[in-house]
Design a protein around this motif. Sequence first.
Motif, mmCIF file in Angstrom:
data_model
loop_
_atom_site.group_PDB
_atom_site.id
_atom_site.type_symbol
_atom_site.label_atom_id
_atom_site.label_comp_id
_atom_site.label_asym_id
_atom_site.label_seq_id
_atom_site.Cartn_x
_atom_site.Cartn_y
_atom_site.Cartn_z
ATOM 1 N N HIS A 1 0.780 -1.581 -0.266
ATOM 2 C CA HIS A 1 0.276 0.291 -0.368
ATOM 3 C C HIS A 1 0.610 1.417 0.232
ATOM 4 O O HIS A 1 0.215 2.048 -0.041
ATOM 5 N N GLY A 2 1.934 0.974 0.576
ATOM 6 C CA GLY A 2 3.117 2.772 -0.424
ATOM 7 C C GLY A 2 3.235 2.754 0.950
ATOM 8 O O GLY A 2 3.793 4.055 1.016
ATOM 9 N N TYR A 3 3.012 1.404 1.993
ATOM 10 C CA TYR A 3 3.348 2.527 3.493
ATOM 11 C C TYR A 3 4.719 2.057 4.033
ATOM 12 O O TYR A 3 4.779 0.946 3.591
ATOM 13 N N ILE A 4 5.677 2.506 5.022
ATOM 14 C CA ILE A 4 7.270 2.424 5.083
ATOM 15 C C ILE A 4 6.773 1.200 6.224
ATOM 16 O O ILE A 4 6.323 1.181 6.928
ATOM 17 N N VAL A 5 7.449 0.590 5.668
ATOM 18 C CA VAL A 5 8.095 -1.012 7.055
ATOM 19 C C VAL A 5 9.213 -0.943 7.523
ATOM 20 O O VAL A 5 10.428 -0.509 6.512
ATOM 21 N N PRO A 6 9.142 -0.594 8.807
ATOM 22 C CA PRO A 6 8.777 -0.590 9.989
ATOM 23 C C PRO A 6 7.657 0.296 9.811
ATOM 24 O O PRO A 6 6.556 1.000 10.004
ATOM 25 N N GLY A 7 7.877 1.938 9.945
ATOM 26 C CA GLY A 7 7.761 3.014 9.907
ATOM 27 C C GLY A 7 6.956 3.184 11.144
ATOM 28 O O GLY A 7 7.092 2.899 12.133
ATOM 29 N N LEU A 8 5.773 4.131 10.728
ATOM 30 C CA LEU A 8 5.084 4.770 11.930
ATOM 31 C C LEU A 8 3.559 4.728 11.528
ATOM 32 O O LEU A 8 2.806 5.375 12.104
ATOM 33 N N GLY A 9 3.201 4.243 10.710
ATOM 34 C CA GLY A 9 1.928 4.462 10.213
ATOM 35 C C GLY A 9 1.514 5.991 9.394
ATOM 36 O O GLY A 9 2.296 6.208 9.125
ATOM 37 N N ASP A 10 0.443 5.762 9.182
ATOM 38 C CA ASP A 10 0.024 6.802 8.526
ATOM 39 C C ASP A 10 0.672 8.141 9.436
ATOM 40 O O ASP A 10 -0.629 8.906 10.131
ATOM 41 N N ALA A 11 1.493 9.643 9.468
ATOM 42 C CA ALA A 11 1.195 10.515 10.120
ATOM 43 C C ALA A 11 0.519 11.555 10.388
ATOM 44 O O ALA A 11 0.223 11.747 11.191
ATOM 45 N N GLY A 12 -0.255 11.550 9.175
ATOM 46 C CA GLY A 12 -1.298 13.087 9.054
ATOM 47 C C GLY A 12 -2.100 12.455 9.855
ATOM 48 O O GLY A 12 -2.766 13.100 11.018
ATOM 49 N N ASP A 13 -2.742 11.228 9.808
ATOM 50 C CA ASP A 13 -4.264 10.430 10.665
ATOM 51 C C ASP A 13 -3.527 10.515 12.128
ATOM 52 O O ASP A 13 -3.663 10.484 12.816
ATOM 53 N N ARG A 14 -1.563 10.532 12.862
ATOM 54 C CA ARG A 14 -1.813 9.824 13.496
ATOM 55 C C ARG A 14 -1.368 11.209 14.715
ATOM 56 O O ARG A 14 -1.680 11.445 15.972
ATOM 57 N N ILE A 15 -1.222 12.415 13.518
ATOM 58 C CA ILE A 15 -0.870 13.932 14.415
ATOM 59 C C ILE A 15 -2.645 14.151 14.676
ATOM 60 O O ILE A 15 -2.300 14.940 15.720
ATOM 61 N N PHE A 16 -3.120 14.540 13.762
ATOM 62 C CA PHE A 16 -4.715 14.950 13.655
ATOM 63 C C PHE A 16 -5.754 13.918 14.495
ATOM 64 O O PHE A 16 -6.571 14.479 14.547
ATOM 65 N N GLY A 17 -5.481 12.567 14.853
ATOM 66 C CA GLY A 17 -6.158 12.094 14.863
ATOM 67 C C GLY A 17 -7.260 11.328 14.246
ATOM 68 O O GLY A 17 -8.289 11.547 14.632
ATOM 69 N N THR A 18 -7.184 11.408 12.517
ATOM 70 C CA THR A 18 -7.924 11.467 11.815
ATOM 71 C C THR A 18 -8.176 9.405 11.328
ATOM 72 O O THR A 18 -8.936 9.381 10.121
ATOM 73 N N LEU A 19 -7.683 8.944 12.496
ATOM 74 C CA LEU A 19 -7.221 7.448 12.076
ATOM 75 C C LEU A 19 -8.886 6.592 12.157
ATOM 76 O O LEU A 19 -8.999 6.713 12.553
#
Length: 210
Positions: free
Chosen positions: A192-210
Motif C-alpha cells: 500500500h506504499g507504507y514504510i515498513v516498519p515505519g510508524l503508520g500514517d503520520a497525518g492521521d496520527r498527528i490529527f487523530g483522523t485514524l
Amino acid sequence: MAIHVLDHPLIRHKITLLRDKNTGSKDFRELVEEIACLMAYEATRSLPMEYVDVETPIAQTKGLVIGGKKLALVPILRAGLGMVSGIERLVPAAKVGHIGLYRQENTLEPVEYFCKMPVDLEEREIMLLDPMLATGGSAIAAVECLRKRGVDPKNIKFMCLVCSLEGLKKLHDAEPEISIYVAAIDQGLNEHGYIVPGLGDAGDRIFGTL
Ligand code: PRP
Ligand code: URA
C-alpha cells in the motif's frame, strides 16, 4: 548535496516512541514537535555567522549573530504541519509557506491542492518539512513547486523523520542539489506504499483522523 542521518540518542529514543502503535495523538504530536526541534538544531549548524558590535554592562565588544539568507519553513500538508512549531521555537522569525499534497490511494502519485508562499521566497533558505518520505513522489513534487517559484535547489533542506531507502534514493537522484536530513532510514514499502516498519500514517496520527 549531502544526506545527513541525524542519529542523536534523544532523536532515536523519541522515534521509537513514535513508532509504537499505542502512542496516542497527543503524545505523537508532542514527539513530532520535539524531534523536529532537535533536527533543526543539527540542520542549522552550517548557518553563516557575522560579527556585530555589542555593548555589555562592562565593555564594548564584538559578538557573532546569524547572517546570510533568512529562513522559510515550508511544511507539506498535512503531516508536515506537525513539525513547524518545534522548529519555530529555534527560529521564531522564519516565514512559513504551505504546500498541500496528497497521495492518490491507487497510484500513490502526489496531487497538489494548495500552495501559498512568502513573497520573497527565492531569497530565503528553505526548510521543506514532511515527517514521511515513502515513494519519494510527494517530496519531489514539493521541490518542483519551489523551483517553479524561483528557489535554487541548493537553498533547500528537506527534513523528514522516517524514510524508505528507495524513496531516499529516488529523491537524491531527482534532486541531487538539495540537502536531506533524516532521523531513520527504514527497509522498504508494503503493497500500500507504507514504510515498513515505519510508524503508520503520520497525518492521521498527528490529527487523530485514524
Ligand atoms: C504522506 C506523507 C508524505 C507522503 C509520503 O502524506 O506526509 O507527504 O505521504 O509519501 P510519498 O513519499 O510516497 O509521496 P499523505 O499523502 O498521506 O497526506 P496527509 O499528510 O494529508 O495525510
Ligand atoms: N505516508 C505516511 O504517513 N506513512 C507512510 O508510511 C507512507 C506515507
